[in-house]
Design an enzyme around this catalytic site. Structure first.
Site, PDB file in Angstrom:
ATOM      1  CG  ASN A   9      68.986   1.607  34.163  1.00 41.10           C
ATOM      2  OD1 ASN A   9      68.884   1.822  32.863  1.00 41.10           O
ATOM      3  ND2 ASN A   9      67.906   0.857  34.625  1.00 41.10           N
ATOM      4  CD  GLU A  68      67.960  -2.962  37.818  1.00 40.29           C
ATOM      5  OE1 GLU A  68      67.936  -3.814  37.580  1.00 40.29           O
ATOM      6  OE2 GLU A  68      67.217  -1.982  37.738  1.00 40.29           O
ATOM      7  CB  CYS A 101      70.018   6.220  38.645  1.00 43.36           C
ATOM      8  SG  CYS A 101      69.322   6.214  40.500  1.00 43.36           S
ATOM      9  CD  GLU A 110      68.706  10.182  35.812  1.00 38.81           C
ATOM     10  OE1 GLU A 110      69.122   8.612  36.045  1.00 38.81           O
ATOM     11  OE2 GLU A 110      67.696  10.544  36.653  1.00 38.81           O
ATOM     12  CB  CYS A 135      65.809   8.918  41.773  1.00 42.83           C
ATOM     13  SG  CYS A 135      67.769   9.060  42.419  1.00 42.83           S
ATOM     14  CB  CYS A 151      69.451  11.404  39.900  1.00 39.48           C
ATOM     15  SG  CYS A 151      70.226   9.482  39.786  1.00 39.48           S
TER      16      CYS A 151
HETATM   17  N1  THU Z   1      66.579   4.885  38.140  1.00 43.99           N
HETATM   18  C1  THU Z   1      66.734   5.874  36.683  1.00 43.99           C
HETATM   19  O1  THU Z   1      68.320   5.036  36.708  1.00 43.99           O
HETATM   20  N2  THU Z   1      67.382   7.463  37.120  1.00 43.99           N
HETATM   21  C2  THU Z   1      65.585   7.039  37.941  1.00 43.99           C
HETATM   22  O2  THU Z   1      66.494   9.011  38.378  1.00 43.99           O
HETATM   23  C3  THU Z   1      65.406   6.538  38.819  1.00 43.99           C
HETATM   24  C4  THU Z   1      65.043   4.772  39.008  1.00 43.99           C
HETATM   25  C5  THU Z   1      67.117   3.310  37.638  1.00 43.99           C
HETATM   26  C6  THU Z   1      67.384   2.440  38.661  1.00 43.99           C
HETATM   27  C7  THU Z   1      66.784   1.205  39.193  1.00 43.99           C
HETATM   28  O3  THU Z   1      67.765   0.080  37.867  1.00 43.99           O
HETATM   29  C8  THU Z   1      65.953   1.311  37.957  1.00 43.99           C
HETATM   30  O4  THU Z   1      65.702   1.958  36.807  1.00 43.99           O
HETATM   31  C9  THU Z   1      64.370   0.745  38.940  1.00 43.99           C
HETATM   32  O5  THU Z   1      64.201   1.786  39.727  1.00 43.99           O
END
Ligand code: THU
Length: 160
Positions: free
Chosen positions: A61, A63, A72, A74, A111, A114
């Site tokens: 991920n 940010e 994310c 994925e 999520c 994704c």
């Molecule tokens: N996140 C992912 O990378 N994958 C997911 O399926 C759920 C959430 C990340 C997004 C964000 O950077 C952090 O987790 C908190 O939500």
């Protein structure tokens, strides 16, 4: 009124019950968590894809101070794989999460956004993607993203 049920099959494995190939994929997802850029959530997610030629593509991920712009793990991995290897279906994806100094005991489900992107990848290649959700208590495995997104919106949905 008509009523129907949609069933999903989830198998929970311990690490030593996985095939060597799957163990390697889970390990790659765990390692990918360490390349996460997540100063805002402190929640490091790693994803590792197995392509049909046997190669592994990873993502984590990423940010941004403007929160919604982050991506994310994925989707980072999937979009990169589709760019670098557009002819190769994705056979499997492993996902792991690391925070507060440890990997999570429970599997972290992807999520909704994704899941929708994973669905498009399955649909594009007409090839199921095995999903391995790593947790220290066990690895939850489904045979296809359709088990995690049972009522699907795909390109074909607009043609009926
Ligand atoms: N996140 C992912 O990378 N994958 C997911 O399926 C759920 C959430 C990340 C997004 C964000 O950077 C952090 O987790 C908190 O939500």
């Amino acid at each position: 009124m008509e009523k129907y049920e949609i069933k999903s099959e989830v198998c929970v494995y311990q690490e030593n019950e996985l095939s060597p190939e799957e163990r390697e994929l889970v390990e790659a997802a765990k390692q990918a968590t360490q390349q996460s850029y997540s100063p805002y959530s402190d929640f490091k997610v790693g994803a590792a894809l197995r392509l049909t030629d046997g190669s592994i593509v990873t993502g984590s991920n990423q940010e941004n101070a403007s929160y919604p712009l982050g991506l994310c793990a994925e989707r980072t991995a999937l979009f990169h794989a589709q760019h670098a290897h557009p002819d190769l279906p994705v056979k499997a994806i492993a996902i792991a999460a690391f925070a507060n100094g440890h990997f999570y005991p429970d599997a972290i489900p992807p999520c909704g956004a994704c899941r929708q992107v994973m669905l498009e990848v399955e649909d594009r290649y007409d090839h199921p993607m095995r999903v391995l959700l790593y947790g220290t208590n066990g690895i939850h495995v489904v045979r296809s993203i359709k088990d995690l997104l049972p009522f699907q919106f795909v390109g074909e949905s607009m043609k009926k």
